[in-house]
Design a protein around this motif. Sequence first.
Motif, mmCIF file in Angstrom:
data_model
loop_
_atom_site.group_PDB
_atom_site.id
_atom_site.type_symbol
_atom_site.label_atom_id
_atom_site.label_comp_id
_atom_site.label_asym_id
_atom_site.label_seq_id
_atom_site.Cartn_x
_atom_site.Cartn_y
_atom_site.Cartn_z
ATOM 1 N N ALA A 58 50.501 41.532 65.709
ATOM 2 C CA ALA A 58 49.271 40.972 65.145
ATOM 3 C C ALA A 58 49.310 39.453 65.100
ATOM 4 C CB ALA A 58 49.058 41.519 63.726
ATOM 5 N N VAL A 59 50.222 38.842 65.879
ATOM 6 C CA VAL A 59 50.425 37.397 65.764
ATOM 7 C C VAL A 59 49.431 36.614 66.619
ATOM 8 C CG1 VAL A 59 52.846 37.626 65.177
ATOM 9 C CG2 VAL A 59 52.199 37.384 67.574
ATOM 10 N N THR A 60 49.151 35.391 66.183
ATOM 11 C CA THR A 60 48.245 34.507 66.908
ATOM 12 C C THR A 60 48.981 33.591 67.872
ATOM 13 O OG1 THR A 60 48.386 32.943 65.076
ATOM 14 C CG2 THR A 60 46.538 34.465 65.062
ATOM 15 N N HIS A 61 50.309 33.491 67.735
ATOM 16 C CA HIS A 61 51.054 32.569 68.589
ATOM 17 C C HIS A 61 52.340 33.245 69.073
ATOM 18 C CE1 HIS A 61 52.233 28.908 70.448
ATOM 19 N NE2 HIS A 61 53.046 28.467 69.502
ATOM 20 N N ARG A 62 53.477 32.902 68.515
ATOM 21 C CA ARG A 62 54.751 33.365 69.057
ATOM 22 C C ARG A 62 55.185 34.695 68.434
ATOM 23 N NH1 ARG A 62 58.286 27.805 68.575
ATOM 24 N NH2 ARG A 62 58.415 28.543 66.419
ATOM 25 N N PRO A 63 55.470 35.705 69.260
ATOM 26 C CA PRO A 63 55.999 36.953 68.725
ATOM 27 C C PRO A 63 57.496 36.824 68.451
ATOM 28 C CG PRO A 63 55.835 37.121 71.092
ATOM 29 C CD PRO A 63 55.271 35.769 70.717
ATOM 30 N N GLY A 64 58.093 37.887 67.944
ATOM 31 C CA GLY A 64 59.531 37.900 67.704
ATOM 32 C C GLY A 64 59.923 38.380 66.328
ATOM 33 N N THR A 65 58.934 38.555 65.438
ATOM 34 C CA THR A 65 59.286 38.979 64.080
ATOM 35 C C THR A 65 59.672 40.454 64.008
ATOM 36 O OG1 THR A 65 56.984 39.445 63.486
ATOM 37 C CG2 THR A 65 57.802 37.236 63.038
ATOM 38 N N ARG A 66 59.513 41.178 65.112
ATOM 39 C CA ARG A 66 60.027 42.553 65.144
ATOM 40 C C ARG A 66 61.548 42.558 64.954
ATOM 41 N NH1 ARG A 66 58.440 44.759 70.928
ATOM 42 N NH2 ARG A 66 56.478 43.795 70.259
ATOM 43 N N PHE A 67 62.183 41.426 65.257
ATOM 44 C CA PHE A 67 63.624 41.311 65.054
ATOM 45 C C PHE A 67 63.983 40.764 63.675
ATOM 46 C CE2 PHE A 67 62.832 40.672 69.654
ATOM 47 C CZ PHE A 67 63.469 41.796 70.132
ATOM 48 N N GLY A 68 62.961 40.499 62.846
ATOM 49 C CA GLY A 68 63.202 39.915 61.536
ATOM 50 C C GLY A 68 64.002 40.781 60.591
ATOM 51 N N PRO A 69 63.626 42.055 60.383
ATOM 52 C CA PRO A 69 64.387 42.876 59.435
ATOM 53 C C PRO A 69 65.861 42.967 59.778
ATOM 54 C CG PRO A 69 62.294 43.919 59.931
ATOM 55 C CD PRO A 69 62.414 42.762 60.875
ATOM 56 N N ARG A 70 66.179 43.134 61.051
ATOM 57 C CA ARG A 70 67.576 43.240 61.452
ATOM 58 C C ARG A 70 68.321 41.936 61.162
ATOM 59 N NH1 ARG A 70 68.500 44.983 67.517
ATOM 60 N NH2 ARG A 70 67.640 46.919 66.680
ATOM 61 N N ALA A 71 67.688 40.802 61.490
ATOM 62 C CA ALA A 71 68.332 39.506 61.287
ATOM 63 C C ALA A 71 68.509 39.203 59.806
ATOM 64 C CB ALA A 71 67.512 38.406 61.958
ATOM 65 N N ILE A 72 67.520 39.555 58.993
ATOM 66 C CA ILE A 72 67.627 39.319 57.546
ATOM 67 C C ILE A 72 68.753 40.159 56.960
ATOM 68 C CG2 ILE A 72 66.447 39.597 55.334
ATOM 69 C CD1 ILE A 72 63.815 38.953 56.835
ATOM 70 N N ARG A 73 68.851 41.403 57.383
ATOM 71 C CA ARG A 73 69.951 42.240 56.898
ATOM 72 C C ARG A 73 71.301 41.621 57.242
ATOM 73 N NH1 ARG A 73 66.298 46.718 58.486
ATOM 74 N NH2 ARG A 73 65.895 48.019 56.636
ATOM 75 N N VAL A 133 60.890 45.988 48.165
ATOM 76 C CA VAL A 133 60.975 44.671 48.769
ATOM 77 C C VAL A 133 61.036 44.912 50.273
ATOM 78 C CG1 VAL A 133 62.379 42.610 49.111
ATOM 79 C CG2 VAL A 133 62.072 43.547 46.811
ATOM 80 N N THR A 134 60.041 44.437 50.988
ATOM 81 C CA THR A 134 59.902 44.743 52.400
ATOM 82 C C THR A 134 60.273 43.542 53.251
ATOM 83 O OG1 THR A 134 58.137 46.320 51.905
ATOM 84 C CG2 THR A 134 58.318 45.558 54.177
ATOM 85 N N LEU A 135 60.999 43.814 54.335
ATOM 86 C CA LEU A 135 61.397 42.797 55.296
ATOM 87 C C LEU A 135 60.509 42.919 56.523
ATOM 88 C CD1 LEU A 135 65.268 43.503 55.130
ATOM 89 C CD2 LEU A 135 63.893 42.093 53.565
ATOM 90 N N GLY A 136 59.756 41.840 56.830
ATOM 91 C CA GLY A 136 58.889 41.872 57.999
ATOM 92 C C GLY A 136 59.571 41.250 59.198
ATOM 93 N N GLY A 137 58.914 41.376 60.351
ATOM 94 C CA GLY A 137 57.534 41.738 60.572
ATOM 95 C C GLY A 137 56.590 40.569 60.328
ATOM 96 N N ASP A 138 55.416 40.634 61.007
ATOM 97 C CA ASP A 138 54.420 39.579 60.791
ATOM 98 C C ASP A 138 53.624 39.868 59.525
ATOM 99 O OD1 ASP A 138 51.919 41.054 61.386
ATOM 100 O OD2 ASP A 138 52.556 41.038 63.484
ATOM 101 N N HIS A 139 52.767 38.920 59.144
ATOM 102 C CA HIS A 139 52.149 38.986 57.824
ATOM 103 C C HIS A 139 51.072 40.048 57.725
ATOM 104 C CE1 HIS A 139 51.887 36.157 54.092
ATOM 105 N NE2 HIS A 139 51.994 37.430 53.770
ATOM 106 N N PHE A 140 50.655 40.604 58.843
ATOM 107 C CA PHE A 140 49.689 41.698 58.751
ATOM 108 C C PHE A 140 50.221 42.848 57.911
ATOM 109 C CE2 PHE A 140 48.562 45.930 60.173
ATOM 110 C CZ PHE A 140 47.215 45.939 59.862
#
Length: 322
Positions: A58-73, A133-140
């Motif tokens: 749902a991003v308007t510019h750069r994708p990549g937040t699908r890897f956010g939860p794994r990286a935050i963990r 407490v949820t780890l995203g992901g984009d802000h949608f």
Amino acid sequence: MALEDAKGQVDLAFTRADRRGLAYENAFGGAVSFLRRAYSKDLTGVDLVVTGVPFDQAVTHRPGTRFGPRAIREASCLQPYDPPYGWDGFDPLSAFSIVDYGDVAFDYANVPGVPALVEAHVAGILAAGPGTVTLGGDHFITLPILRAYAAKYGPMSVIQFDAHSDLWPDDDMDRIDHGTFMYKAVKAGLVDVTRSVQVGIRTECADYLGMPYIDARTCHELGSAYVVDRVKAIVGDHPTYVTFDIDALDPAFAPGTGTPVWGGLASWQAAAILRDLAGVNVVGGDVVEVSPPYDTTGATAIAGAHVAMELCCLALWNKRKK
């Protein structure tokens, strides 16, 4: 750090029998979970659930937040050796049962089906008792989460840390867009704008729909204490959801995000504000927009992991034994 314990601890995500307590497993090894909490779908006796939504379509510019939860963990593995700093000895890891529930399962090629899956995922957790407490992901992803929370609590107070208001007008409720999630949440009656506030804003918005905001310059010039006092006055004791877009931080502190904007909060400001929000009736929260491909240092995921820890503290602070 308990070096003696570190010698024998490994894969606590799967091997720990006690869901409470600090963890001394080597930060660089073992199975990764958030703060080395146990992976579990059994929510019996659980106080708080950490879960991930690796969605970035749902991003308007750069994708990549699908890897956010794994990286935050992974980044969070630096933290569970000690109670969180600055919380006057409060240790939610030892005092409460926190589990890592894993991620939402979804078909990446069926984007329209994702919102209902996220809402049902969170609603199922809330029905069992714990907050999330949820780890995203984009802000949608915050929109379907708020649907689940509003179904339980009614219209929510929301504290939104962000560079953007995400209030772009969009009356097509089937569109999936991270820049319109708050507009749709307000229009759908999920958010009580009179008891909500946005912090760190530094992009133009034609219509805030009545929602108060504290822009980044005000945060810098009037200070963290002013921000906290104003936020607390606005939300009162109403059930509150905290959503933290990592681009609320200046790109110097969090370069790994899709739509960075200069002039943002410093990490020390965010830490001070989050800590001093203790006492607000926080029932859940999320950290979103961490995009590891745009950060070779891992600093953004580290910031996201710290935010998530602070959200855990806020969600459990009022439940502690005094």
